[in-house]
Motif scaffolding. Structure first.
Motif, PDB file in Angstrom:
ATOM      1  N   UNK A  56      -3.189  18.567   7.256  1.00 14.79           N
ATOM      2  CA  UNK A  56      -2.093  17.742   7.561  1.00 14.79           C
ATOM      3  C   UNK A  56      -2.620  16.860   8.599  1.00 14.79           C
ATOM      4  N   UNK A  57      -1.517  16.217   9.415  1.00 12.07           N
ATOM      5  CA  UNK A  57      -1.871  15.266  10.299  1.00 12.07           C
ATOM      6  C   UNK A  57      -1.027  15.543  11.674  1.00 12.07           C
ATOM      7  N   UNK A  87       8.657   6.857   9.256  1.00 14.12           N
ATOM      8  CA  UNK A  87       8.238   7.817   8.151  1.00 14.12           C
ATOM      9  C   UNK A  87       9.421   7.978   6.984  1.00 14.12           C
ATOM     10  N   UNK A  88      10.584   8.133   7.383  1.00 17.70           N
ATOM     11  CA  UNK A  88      11.742   8.216   6.411  1.00 17.70           C
ATOM     12  C   UNK A  88      11.572   7.136   5.456  1.00 17.70           C
ATOM     13  N   UNK A  89      11.487   6.006   5.909  1.00 22.90           N
ATOM     14  CA  UNK A  89      11.240   4.728   4.925  1.00 22.90           C
ATOM     15  C   UNK A  89      10.250   4.854   4.071  1.00 22.90           C
ATOM     16  N   UNK A  90       9.221   5.723   4.359  1.00 22.44           N
ATOM     17  CA  UNK A  90       7.906   6.029   3.522  1.00 22.44           C
ATOM     18  C   UNK A  90       8.267   6.985   2.518  1.00 22.44           C
ATOM     19  N   UNK A 117       0.519   5.200   9.313  1.00 22.05           N
ATOM     20  CA  UNK A 117      -0.613   5.062   8.659  1.00 22.05           C
ATOM     21  C   UNK A 117      -1.498   6.168   8.987  1.00 22.05           C
ATOM     22  N   UNK A 118      -1.505   6.539  10.326  1.00 22.89           N
ATOM     23  CA  UNK A 118      -2.463   7.591  10.863  1.00 22.89           C
ATOM     24  C   UNK A 118      -2.053   8.905  10.331  1.00 22.89           C
ATOM     25  N   UNK A 119      -0.569   9.041  10.048  1.00 25.72           N
ATOM     26  CA  UNK A 119      -0.085  10.220   9.675  1.00 25.72           C
ATOM     27  C   UNK A 119      -0.293  10.533   8.110  1.00 25.72           C
ATOM     28  N   UNK A 120      -0.808   9.379   7.371  1.00 19.03           N
ATOM     29  CA  UNK A 120      -0.702   9.475   6.055  1.00 19.03           C
ATOM     30  C   UNK A 120      -2.386  10.111   5.725  1.00 19.03           C
ATOM     31  N   UNK A 121      -2.232  10.640   4.195  1.00 18.73           N
ATOM     32  CA  UNK A 121      -3.618  11.248   3.882  1.00 18.73           C
ATOM     33  C   UNK A 121      -4.699  10.193   3.848  1.00 18.73           C
ATOM     34  N   UNK A 130       0.884  -1.217  -0.050  1.00 23.57           N
ATOM     35  CA  UNK A 130      -0.029  -0.197  -0.041  1.00 23.57           C
ATOM     36  C   UNK A 130       0.921   1.269   0.152  1.00 23.57           C
ATOM     37  N   UNK A 131       0.606   2.220  -0.872  1.00 24.07           N
ATOM     38  CA  UNK A 131       1.220   3.421  -0.723  1.00 24.07           C
ATOM     39  C   UNK A 131       0.714   4.397  -0.025  1.00 24.07           C
ATOM     40  N   UNK A 132       1.356   4.819   1.086  1.00 23.37           N
ATOM     41  CA  UNK A 132       0.566   5.598   1.942  1.00 23.37           C
ATOM     42  C   UNK A 132       0.544   6.982   1.675  1.00 23.37           C
ATOM     43  N   UNK A 133       1.397   7.295   0.627  1.00 20.80           N
ATOM     44  CA  UNK A 133       1.311   8.757   0.104  1.00 20.80           C
ATOM     45  C   UNK A 133       2.078   9.644   1.008  1.00 20.80           C
ATOM     46  N   UNK A 134       3.274   9.311   1.632  1.00 19.67           N
ATOM     47  CA  UNK A 134       3.910  10.122   2.462  1.00 19.67           C
ATOM     48  C   UNK A 134       5.221  10.402   1.758  1.00 19.67           C
ATOM     49  N   UNK A 135       5.502  10.057   0.727  1.00 21.66           N
ATOM     50  CA  UNK A 135       6.700  10.519  -0.358  1.00 21.66           C
ATOM     51  C   UNK A 135       6.708  11.979  -0.412  1.00 21.66           C
TER      52      UNK A 135
END
Length: 247
Positions: A135-136, A27-30, A221-225, A1-6
């Motif tokens: 934001x989150x 987060x950095x890994x995402x 995941x919670x930090x993602x869109x 799953x792409x969390x959209x955090x890039x």
């Protein structure tokens, strides 16, 4: 799953150890760009050096002026802020006596000032950046919010729940989702070699230990869109404590 955090710009408080450091790595890994906030300059340098592209900003979250300056510095270094993860908290006092006899006034105030009011200070300073494009905010609390025994431990954690819902109601309509997580007994680098702790930590509904990396994955995941609809939610990350039903 792409969390959209890039490319997301994330500030993690308490980022030099434990869950905060694990969140920074996850987060950095995402693909997120990460700023770690902490009090100890040497620990910050060491932690940020271990995360590709991470930057470090120093502040004690009991100092509002220092928090505002550090958040502004992080936003400047990252080019803005999209995510705030609050994980800065003092370690609970070991072998604390339960009940009224265990309440140390100075420690009680320090715990609430750092963890509860400290979270407020960070979000207050970060809000203008988060509101710029939505934001989150993810607040790390703890299962003591749902248990008696330590008045100080219960209060410092349940306060984070109340803060989270207030922020969710205020910032949610403006595009900022605010959530709270309750880790239980979590294996971090501090307790990784403590057999008694590891044994106790494995006594959950999964019958295995929950690690800081486990918690960090869910925080990502919670930090993602993708997690915007969780606004105001409080999620237990303790592996499922046998017995209680949370409605």
């Amino acid at each position: 799953m792409d969390l959209g955090l890039n490319g997301a710009r994330a500030l993690v408080t308490g980022g030099t150890r434990g869950i905060g450091l694990a969140v920074g790595r996850a987060l950095a890994a995402e693909g997120a760009r990460v700023a770690l906030l902490g009090r100890d300059s040497a620990a910050l340098d060491l932690a940020s050096a271990g995360i590709t592209g991470a930057v470090a900003v120093r502040a004690d979250t009991t100092d509002d002026g220092a928090v505002r300056a550090a958040v502004a510095e992080a936003a400047d270094l990252l080019g803005g802020l999209d995510v705030v993860v609050n994980a800065a908290a003092p370690r609970a006092r070991p072998s604390q006596v339960a009940g009224l006899e265990g309440v140390d006034d100075e420690d009680f105030l320090r715990q609430v000032d750092t963890k509860a009011l400290g979270y407020v200070r960070v979000v207050r300073a970060a809000a203008p950046y988060l509101l710029d494009g939505g934001g989150r905010v993810v607040n790390v609390s703890g299962m003591n919010a749902r248990a008696t025994g330590s008045i100080t431990g219960s209060v410092r954690n349940i306060a984070v729940v109340a803060i989270t819902k207030n922020l969710a109601d205020e910032l949610g309509p403006q595009g900022v989702s605010v959530t709270c997580v309750h880790p239980g007994l979590t294996v971090t680098e501090r307790v990784a070699d403590d057999p008694a702790y590891l044994e106790q930590a494995s006594q959950n509904g999964l019958a295995r230990m929950v690690t800081a990396d486990d918690v960090a994955a869910f925080v990502c995941f919670l930090a993602s869109p993708l997690a915007a609809v969780a606004n105001g939610s409080v999620i237990s990350l303790d592996g499922g404590r046998p017995g209680p039903i949370w409605a």
